[in-house]
Design a protein around this motif. Structure first.
Motif, mmCIF file in Angstrom:
data_model
loop_
_atom_site.group_PDB
_atom_site.id
_atom_site.type_symbol
_atom_site.label_atom_id
_atom_site.label_comp_id
_atom_site.label_asym_id
_atom_site.label_seq_id
_atom_site.Cartn_x
_atom_site.Cartn_y
_atom_site.Cartn_z
ATOM 1 N N UNK A 1 0.851 -1.172 0.000
ATOM 2 C CA UNK A 1 0.000 0.000 0.000
ATOM 3 C C UNK A 1 0.901 1.240 0.000
ATOM 4 N N UNK A 2 0.642 2.187 -0.864
ATOM 5 C CA UNK A 2 1.476 3.379 -0.905
ATOM 6 C C UNK A 2 1.139 4.338 0.237
ATOM 7 N N UNK A 3 2.000 5.312 0.461
ATOM 8 C CA UNK A 3 1.864 6.217 1.606
ATOM 9 C C UNK A 3 0.576 7.022 1.538
ATOM 10 N N UNK A 4 0.236 7.553 0.360
ATOM 11 C CA UNK A 4 -0.992 8.344 0.234
ATOM 12 C C UNK A 4 -2.219 7.512 0.605
ATOM 13 N N UNK A 5 -2.241 6.295 0.157
ATOM 14 C CA UNK A 5 -3.375 5.422 0.454
ATOM 15 C C UNK A 5 -3.440 5.112 1.952
ATOM 16 N N UNK A 10 -5.960 6.017 7.202
ATOM 17 C CA UNK A 10 -5.847 6.469 8.589
ATOM 18 C C UNK A 10 -6.809 7.621 8.864
ATOM 19 N N UNK A 11 -6.940 8.530 7.899
ATOM 20 C CA UNK A 11 -7.874 9.649 8.048
ATOM 21 C C UNK A 11 -9.315 9.141 8.139
ATOM 22 N N UNK A 12 -9.673 8.191 7.304
ATOM 23 C CA UNK A 12 -11.014 7.602 7.331
ATOM 24 C C UNK A 12 -11.302 6.970 8.690
ATOM 25 N N UNK A 17 -13.894 7.180 14.365
ATOM 26 C CA UNK A 17 -13.522 6.660 15.670
ATOM 27 C C UNK A 17 -14.604 6.932 16.724
ATOM 28 N N UNK A 18 -15.188 8.116 16.714
ATOM 29 C CA UNK A 18 -16.213 8.479 17.691
ATOM 30 C C UNK A 18 -17.401 9.137 16.997
#
Length: 51
Positions: A1-5, A10-12, A17-18
């Protein structure tokens, strides 16, 4: 998996998360009855109250 993905993933995860909520959506009579029994309103009947 590339860094942007990875960053997007992680952002998603962080966004979810809450504070998540579940919108019940019965597709047939059986699941509609179950949702009604547990006190859930379907999105169509709840829509007018949300504006």
């Amino acid at each position: 998996m590339d860094i942007e993905r990875r960053e997007r993933a992680a952002h998603f995860v962080e966004l979810h998360r809450e504070g998540c909520f579940l919108v019940p959506n019965a597709w047939e009579a059986g699941s509609a009855r179950i949702l009604e029994e547990v006190g859930a309103a379907d999105s169509w009947s709840a829509a007018p109250t949300c504006g």
